[in-house]
Design a protein around this motif. Structure first.
Motif, PDB file in Angstrom:
ATOM      1  N   ILE A  21       0.851  -1.198   0.000  1.00 19.10           N
ATOM      2  CA  ILE A  21       0.000   0.000   0.000  1.00 19.10           C
ATOM      3  C   ILE A  21       0.888   1.251   0.000  1.00 19.10           C
ATOM      4  CG2 ILE A  21      -1.556   1.391   1.430  1.00 19.10           C
ATOM      5  CD1 ILE A  21      -2.734  -1.295   2.442  1.00 19.10           C
ATOM      6  N   MET A  78       1.341   0.933  -4.352  1.00 23.33           N
ATOM      7  CA  MET A  78       0.005   1.259  -4.881  1.00 23.33           C
ATOM      8  C   MET A  78      -0.187   2.759  -5.077  1.00 23.33           C
ATOM      9  SD  MET A  78      -2.447  -1.461  -2.985  1.00 23.33           S
ATOM     10  CE  MET A  78      -3.898  -0.999  -3.925  1.00 23.33           C
ATOM     11  N   TYR A  79      -1.022   3.067  -6.073  1.00 23.09           N
ATOM     12  CA  TYR A  79      -1.273   4.460  -6.428  1.00 23.09           C
ATOM     13  C   TYR A  79      -1.915   5.196  -5.261  1.00 23.09           C
ATOM     14  CZ  TYR A  79      -2.735   8.424  -9.257  1.00 23.09           C
ATOM     15  OH  TYR A  79      -2.928   9.669  -9.761  1.00 23.09           O
ATOM     16  N   MET A  80      -1.333   6.298  -4.847  1.00 22.95           N
ATOM     17  CA  MET A  80      -1.844   7.146  -3.768  1.00 22.95           C
ATOM     18  C   MET A  80      -1.862   6.430  -2.412  1.00 22.95           C
ATOM     19  SD  MET A  80      -2.907  10.154  -5.056  1.00 22.95           S
ATOM     20  CE  MET A  80      -4.415  10.890  -4.507  1.00 22.95           C
ATOM     21  N   GLY A  81      -1.295   5.237  -2.365  1.00 23.99           N
ATOM     22  CA  GLY A  81      -1.368   4.451  -1.134  1.00 23.99           C
ATOM     23  C   GLY A  81      -0.749   5.177   0.051  1.00 23.99           C
ATOM     24  N   VAL A 100      -3.238   7.843   1.248  1.00 24.69           N
ATOM     25  CA  VAL A 100      -4.411   7.311   1.945  1.00 24.69           C
ATOM     26  C   VAL A 100      -4.000   6.810   3.336  1.00 24.69           C
ATOM     27  CG1 VAL A 100      -6.217   5.574   1.901  1.00 24.69           C
ATOM     28  CG2 VAL A 100      -5.564   6.706  -0.196  1.00 24.69           C
TER      29      VAL A 100
END
Lengths: 637, 213
Positions: free
Chosen positions: A72, A76-79, A82
């Motif tokens: 994450i 992962m994108y923008m993980g 977030v």
């Protein structure tokens, strides 16, 4: 449109509901001091939203929790955003909750008839703290693992039911898969569910009694929509900006994967629990017992807070005043203890080096996990376990650092200290911690150019660390050749000699200049003379040089330097430096044959010879100067 | 409501309260305040949601870049694979029946799954048929809806039990159920006997054969 609304309203009563929700009366006008409750609802909404999204990628088990969080965070994108939002929102939520609680006490909003709502608020406080505690473990990193161990151990110290309670929470006698599944079920299911339930009740009762207005005649009466909504929205925007700033600017931490066999001395709870942590560290508190400090005292304080509405019944204003003083006393106590914890950790060298090591491990494991070979099925812990860059320093500290140093430290960034017992002026024996005097070479640049330079130029100070080795043939050579080596006319030759000797290691992580190596070899082997002055070649004494590696000596001294600094050479040397191949009878180093496991030796040697996956992680700071100072100070006293 | 003296706070009955709420006329506010309150309210809600949504769309956004850049670690236990992506099936051509009877063979490959890389694991099954040109291979996954295609010896055809797709031994479809014929895979025979295969899965329910990368 209106028709449709009417149709819908006839069946649901939506208009009345909306009216009820939006047109709450606010005597005295909208005010900034009323925004705290709304910002709390807002941060909770953020937690629900980001939490659900994180749930779509999180995998709770001992072999996948850290790994999925790493994925994450780093892949992962923008993980990272977030997770960062989720992480910092929890901190912000605790801060806002403290403000909200203090505001309620200051404004007397806890008093009759609002006692029950105050208690509902305290329940919400406990739920939020439980959420943050359970969430801290979920990444299954060293930090969360060891901090949460403390929490569950405290649980185990509960009178009577302690051990059973702890085992139930952990899902077994020790941490494992079920600790994670249980914590996750609590964190993402039970606790948010309870929170929503109690929040509903809290808001329902709040609306029943209306807002507590300290000054109803301040301004004309207004309603929640739109005046107070605007203020609330601006406050929420501010909260959001702070959270985003922290999430983007700092990001959520992810330390190395949890490893029960790797002590984590940098363990601390989340910052808002630090006051409790610090409180438990008082000697008297420790002496009275864990249950006293961690359960009875906080329980008693919470008990008094819970009784505040009842205390307020007491004679006119007296009870309320007591509550106010009590609240400020706790607030100041918490602030002082938190400050103390931060301050003490800041100057605690041991804690700082532990953090440095934890960061080094964390960065390294993420670097290893990013390789195309990814993370093995047994989990990311094995990446560090099998990594020379990670394990080498630890093995060095364990086996080598009693005599040697690595750039002045023990391999792991710490100074090597010992207790010195002395008599003071009155003849009383006192002991003080001083830097240990190294009796072996500093291996920080083993086999490199710097190593050879100091070895050849200054042998008597090189080999013994800070212990002079004068009675040595090599030291004599060093003395005799120093003049020639320092002659500017020989500068190129000397460089070539270093290059050649460094190239003996055959290391692939370094580049060597073939021409220099050849020139160096000719001089070292006595095939060519150095440009100016006198210089005895290496082969005058050392039997083998650049040939195949085999024992030639008869235990009289000059060690084999063929393949010097290679894995094979160093392994053989560490196992038995007193063999004929090396120092023979003149050896003073410990013989490690049978004292170090093959695996440890392999990791140590690979670390010292640079045979590991290349890294961009910053290594420990050199402590060479600090060591020199410390030794000077030791002598001076 | 004087906060300093709690006793003075009257306890309203719910009926009184309801009366008060309905009887009260909300003050009229300018459009600007309402607009600002509404807009800000929406923004603070949308930002976390959209951030989360983008995160959730990761498989589409990061499509094809699933593997972060980095050096390959040594995988001595990985599967044997050549530069064209063919894996060794560890089957020799002689082990296949000379009469062309299909044989099912499990395919092993190194499989990347999010943060893990599984070495030498079963990734699928193929039908291998020996013929005069060498070896033909079909993916056992039915091009219709992804069940497994069986070989029926007594009818000498391929048959999918889920929706009764039927194919002949050349993989050509025999009824209209499947949208296309069976998915043939590229095969190499190395050293005149060892069968190597480029394993691929294809999208289901399309008349075109589209590889899933």
């Amino acid at each position: 449109m209106n028709k449709l609304l009417n149709w819908f309203d006839d069946r649901t009563g939506i208009r009345e509901l909306m009216h009820e929700a939006l047109f709450e009366r606010i005597p005295g006008g909208a005010r900034w001091r009323y925004v705290w409750g709304s910002t709390l609802v807002f941060t909770f909404s953020i937690q629900v939203i980001t939490g659900l999204f994180l749930w779509t990628a999180y995998s709770p088990s001992a072999q996948t929790a850290w790994e999925s969080v790493y994925y994450i965070q780093d892949v992962m994108y923008m993980g990272n955003i977030v997770r960062g939002i989720h992480h910092y929102s929890s901190s912000i939520m605790v801060v806002l909750m403290a403000i909200h609680l203090m505001q309620v006490i200051i404004d007397g909003a806890y008093k009759a008839p609002r006692e029950i709502n105050f208690w509902l608020g305290l329940i919400l406080l406990q739920i939020v703290l439980a959420l943050s505690l359970t969430g801290y473990l979920l990444p299954w990193d060293q930090k969360g693992y060891y901090a949460t161990q403390v929490s569950t151990k405290i649980m185990g110290a509960t009178p009577i039911i302690g051990p059973q309670l702890q085992e139930l929470v952990q899902g077994g006698p020790e941490y494992g898969h079920h600790t994670l599944t249980r914590f996750f079920a609590m964190h993402a299911g039970v606790l948010p569910g309870l929170l929503m339930l109690f929040l509903g009740l809290h808001i329902y009762i709040f609306r029943r009694h209306g807002i507590t207005t300290p000054d109803p005649d301040r301004a004309p009466e207004t309603t929640f929509w739109p005046d107070q909504v605007l203020k609330d929205a601006v406050a929420c925007l501010g909260v959001l900006a702070v959270i985003l700033g922290l999430a983007i600017g700092f990001g959520a931490e992810l330390s190395g994967p949890a490893n029960p066999s790797e002590a984590y001395s940098a363990a601390r709870p989340e910052w808002y629990f630090l006051f409790l942590f610090r409180f438990l560290r008082f000697e008297t508190v420790e002496h009275i017992g864990l249950a006293f400090g961690a359960i009875y005292v906080p329980g008693a304080l919470m008990g008094i807070i819970t009784l505040m509405p009842i205390i307020a019944w007491w004679k006119g204003d007296g009870g309320h005043k007591f509550n106010l003083y009590f609240m400020w006393a706790i607030a100041i106590g918490v602030a002082v203890l938190t400050g103390m914890a931060f301050y003490e950790d800041g100057k605690d060298v041991g804690h700082q080096t532990a953090i440095a090591e934890a960061n080094r491990d964390a960065e390294r494991v993420r670097e290893l996990a990013k390789r195309l070979s990814k993370i093995p099925i047994e989990g990311a812990g094995s990446l560090l376990r099998d990594d020379p860059f990670t394990q080498g320093p630890r093995i060095f500290a364990k086996y080598c650092a009693s005599c040697h140093r690595y750039n002045g430290h023990n391999g792991r960034g710490r100074m090597v200290m010992e207790q010195l017992k002395e008599n003071d002026k009155n003849g009383k024996e006192v002991s003080r911690a001083v830097a240990s005097i190294p009796t072996g070479a500093d291996l920080g640049n083993f086999g490199g150019e710097g190593w050879w330079k100091s070895l050849l130029m200054d042998y008597e100070n090189h080999v013994g660390g800070f212990t002079k080795i004068e009675d040595s043939e090599m030291a004599a050579w060093s003395k005799d050749s120093r003049k020639a080596m320092q002659d500017p006319k020989n500068a190129d030759d000397v460089k070539a000699i270093y290059e050649y000797l460094a190239s003996l290691s055959g290391r692939t992580d370094r580049e060597f200049d073939d021409k220099q190596v050849e020139r160096g070899r000719q001089i070292a082997a006595g095939e060519e003379f150095i440009t100016a002055g006198e210089f005895a070649s290496c082969t005058d004494c050392h039997g083998t040089l650049g040939e195949k590696f085999e024992a030639t000596g008869e235990g009289f001294g000059p060690p084999d330097i063929a393949d010097y600094g290679s894995k094979q050479w160093l392994t053989a040397f560490i196992l038995d430096p007193g063999s004929d191949q090396f120092y023979g009878e003149e050896n003073t180093m410990q013989v490690f044959k049978g004292k170090i496991s093959d695996r440890d030796l392999d990791l140590l040697v690979r670390w010292m010879t640079g045979d590991y996956y290349p890294t961009e992680v910053e290594d420990y700071e050199s402590k060479v100067n600090e060591l020199e100072e410390a030794l000077k100070a030791r002598k001076g006293k | 409501m004087d906060s300093a003296s709690p006793d003075s706070t009257p306890i309203e009955s719910p009926a009184e309260r309801a009366d008060a709420t309905t009887a009260f006329e909300p003050p009229r506010r300018g459009f600007f305040v309402k607009f600002l309150a509404g807009a800000l309210g929406i923004i603070v809600g949308v930002v976390p949601f959209v951030t989360g949504l983008l995160f959730f769309l990761d498989p589409l956004i990061r499509d094809g870049k699933a593997t972060p850049k980095g050096q390959e670690g040594n995988n001595p236990e990985g599967v044997e694979k050549d530069e064209d992506g063919f894996v060794n099936l560890n089957v020799t051509i002689d082990a296949l029946p000379a009469d062309g009877t299909p044989q099912s063979v499990k395919v092993h490959d190194d499989k990347v799954d999010a943060w893990n890389k599984f070495l030498n694991v079963e990734v699928g099954t193929v039908w291998l048929l020996r013929n005069k040109d060498g070896v033909t291979a079909f993916n056992t996954v039915c091009p219709h809806l992804g069940c497994s295609v069986d070989y029926r010896q007594w009818k000498s055809d391929f048959y999918c039990p889920c929706h009764q797709s039927t194919f002949d031994l050349n993989g050509d479809k025999l009824n209209p159920t499947p949208p296309r014929s069976m998915d043939q895979l590229e095969v190499k025979v190395k050293d005149g006997k060892n069968v190597w295969l480029k394993f691929q899965n294809f999208r289901g329910a399309t008349s075109e054969k589209i590889a899933i990368s």
